[in-house]
Design a protein around this motif. Structure first.
Motif, mmCIF file in Angstrom:
data_model
loop_
_atom_site.group_PDB
_atom_site.id
_atom_site.type_symbol
_atom_site.label_atom_id
_atom_site.label_comp_id
_atom_site.label_asym_id
_atom_site.label_seq_id
_atom_site.Cartn_x
_atom_site.Cartn_y
_atom_site.Cartn_z
ATOM 1 N N ILE A 7 0.886 -1.159 0.000
ATOM 2 C CA ILE A 7 0.000 0.000 0.000
ATOM 3 C C ILE A 7 0.930 1.216 0.000
ATOM 4 C CG2 ILE A 7 -1.889 1.199 1.147
ATOM 5 C CD1 ILE A 7 -2.510 -1.725 0.301
ATOM 6 N N VAL A 8 0.918 1.968 -1.089
ATOM 7 C CA VAL A 8 1.876 3.062 -1.260
ATOM 8 C C VAL A 8 1.115 4.378 -1.390
ATOM 9 C CG1 VAL A 8 3.721 4.015 -2.708
ATOM 10 C CG2 VAL A 8 3.536 1.537 -2.395
ATOM 11 N N PHE A 9 1.459 5.325 -0.526
ATOM 12 C CA PHE A 9 0.899 6.675 -0.577
ATOM 13 C C PHE A 9 1.905 7.564 -1.287
ATOM 14 C CE2 PHE A 9 -0.956 4.584 3.034
ATOM 15 C CZ PHE A 9 -2.276 4.992 3.039
ATOM 16 N N LEU A 94 -1.485 1.992 -5.277
ATOM 17 C CA LEU A 94 -1.032 3.366 -5.127
ATOM 18 C C LEU A 94 -2.205 4.252 -4.726
ATOM 19 C CD1 LEU A 94 1.408 5.293 -5.476
ATOM 20 C CD2 LEU A 94 0.568 5.713 -7.785
ATOM 21 N N VAL A 95 -2.030 4.970 -3.613
ATOM 22 C CA VAL A 95 -3.067 5.852 -3.085
ATOM 23 C C VAL A 95 -2.569 7.286 -3.231
ATOM 24 C CG1 VAL A 95 -4.476 6.409 -1.069
ATOM 25 C CG2 VAL A 95 -3.673 4.064 -1.409
ATOM 26 N N THR A 118 -2.253 -0.806 -9.140
ATOM 27 C CA THR A 118 -3.662 -0.448 -9.011
ATOM 28 C C THR A 118 -3.726 0.932 -8.374
ATOM 29 O OG1 THR A 118 -4.240 -2.765 -8.644
ATOM 30 C CG2 THR A 118 -5.875 -1.126 -7.990
ATOM 31 N N LEU A 119 -4.589 1.802 -8.876
ATOM 32 C CA LEU A 119 -4.721 3.151 -8.332
ATOM 33 C C LEU A 119 -5.952 3.260 -7.443
ATOM 34 C CD1 LEU A 119 -3.949 5.477 -11.381
ATOM 35 C CD2 LEU A 119 -2.377 4.595 -9.661
ATOM 36 N N GLU A 120 -5.801 3.970 -6.332
ATOM 37 C CA GLU A 120 -6.918 4.309 -5.450
ATOM 38 C C GLU A 120 -6.823 5.807 -5.161
ATOM 39 O OE1 GLU A 120 -9.435 2.472 -4.443
ATOM 40 O OE2 GLU A 120 -8.683 0.599 -5.291
ATOM 41 N N ARG A 121 -7.964 6.434 -5.067
ATOM 42 C CA ARG A 121 -7.997 7.888 -4.881
ATOM 43 C C ARG A 121 -8.324 8.245 -3.435
ATOM 44 N NH1 ARG A 121 -10.805 11.556 -9.309
ATOM 45 N NH2 ARG A 121 -10.218 13.603 -8.550
#
Length: 196
Positions: A7-9, A94-95, A118-121
């Motif tokens: 989980i990457v910010f 990726l957040v 995978t992208l998350e907003r």
């Protein structure tokens, strides 16, 4: 979401040769002075803090990028390509926030070709949920505080020292995450009775 992923910010921030003015100690009656040529050159930083979703013993990982000017979609794709190497092709969720370069047509097309990403907003107007904001705060309060450099290289050197300081303390990136109120807990299988 793949549960065996990082989980990457990710977040970007700007820096310039104008000093980040912070309080400092000095003898009474001797106000410290910062002398600077008022050079307006700017650089941009991109930081990515990663936490493994199922194995916290793998530690937190900090990936950092600094460039003159500002980030656009093409520059951010370069950062993500470096991040792929950094994570050796492991799965990454990726957040990041709603910056237009993050969700542009070119970015979405590039991401669609990446099987590792995978992208998350993040929710709108919620920088307090991004631990990278604490990274920027730490750098700007320590290494970049009152720095009156003449060249962007001075800012880059100070920033690199800060990144080394943060990487040397494995608890610091976790404290950034804790400050957001978010947690990453490995999933535990439920206790199932044999007769079920």
């Amino acid at each position: 979401m793949n549960t065996h992923a990082w989980i990457v910010f990710l977040d970007e921030s700007g820096v310039s040769l104008l000093p980040q003015i912070r309080r400092t100690y000095s003898p009474r009656g001797r106000t410290p002075l910062l002398r600077h040529r008022l050079n307006w050159k700017r650089a941009s930083m991109a930081g990515a803090l990663g936490y493994h979703s199922t194995d916290p013993d793998r530690g937190a990982r900090l990936c950092f990028h600094l460039k003159p000017g500002s980030y656009d979609t093409a520059a951010l794709i370069e950062v993500l390509e470096q991040m792929k190497v950094f994570y050796r092709g492991e799965r990454v969720v990726l957040v990041w926030d709603g910056l237009s370069a993050h969700w542009s047509r070119a970015m979405r097309a590039w991401v669609a070709e990446q099987d590792w990403l995978t992208l998350e907003r993040l929710p709108a107007y919620a920088p307090e949920l991004n631990p990278v904001e604490l990274l920027w705060s730490s750098l700007k309060k320590r290494e970049l505080a009152n720095l009156a450099g003449d060249h962007l290289a001075d800012v880059a050197d100070a920033t690199e020292r800060g990144i080394h300081r943060i990487n040397a303390n494995p608890r610091l990136p976790w404290s950034f995450l804790a400050h957001t109120g978010l947690t990453i807990r490995p999933p535990h299988p439920p206790n199932l009775r044999k007769d079920q």
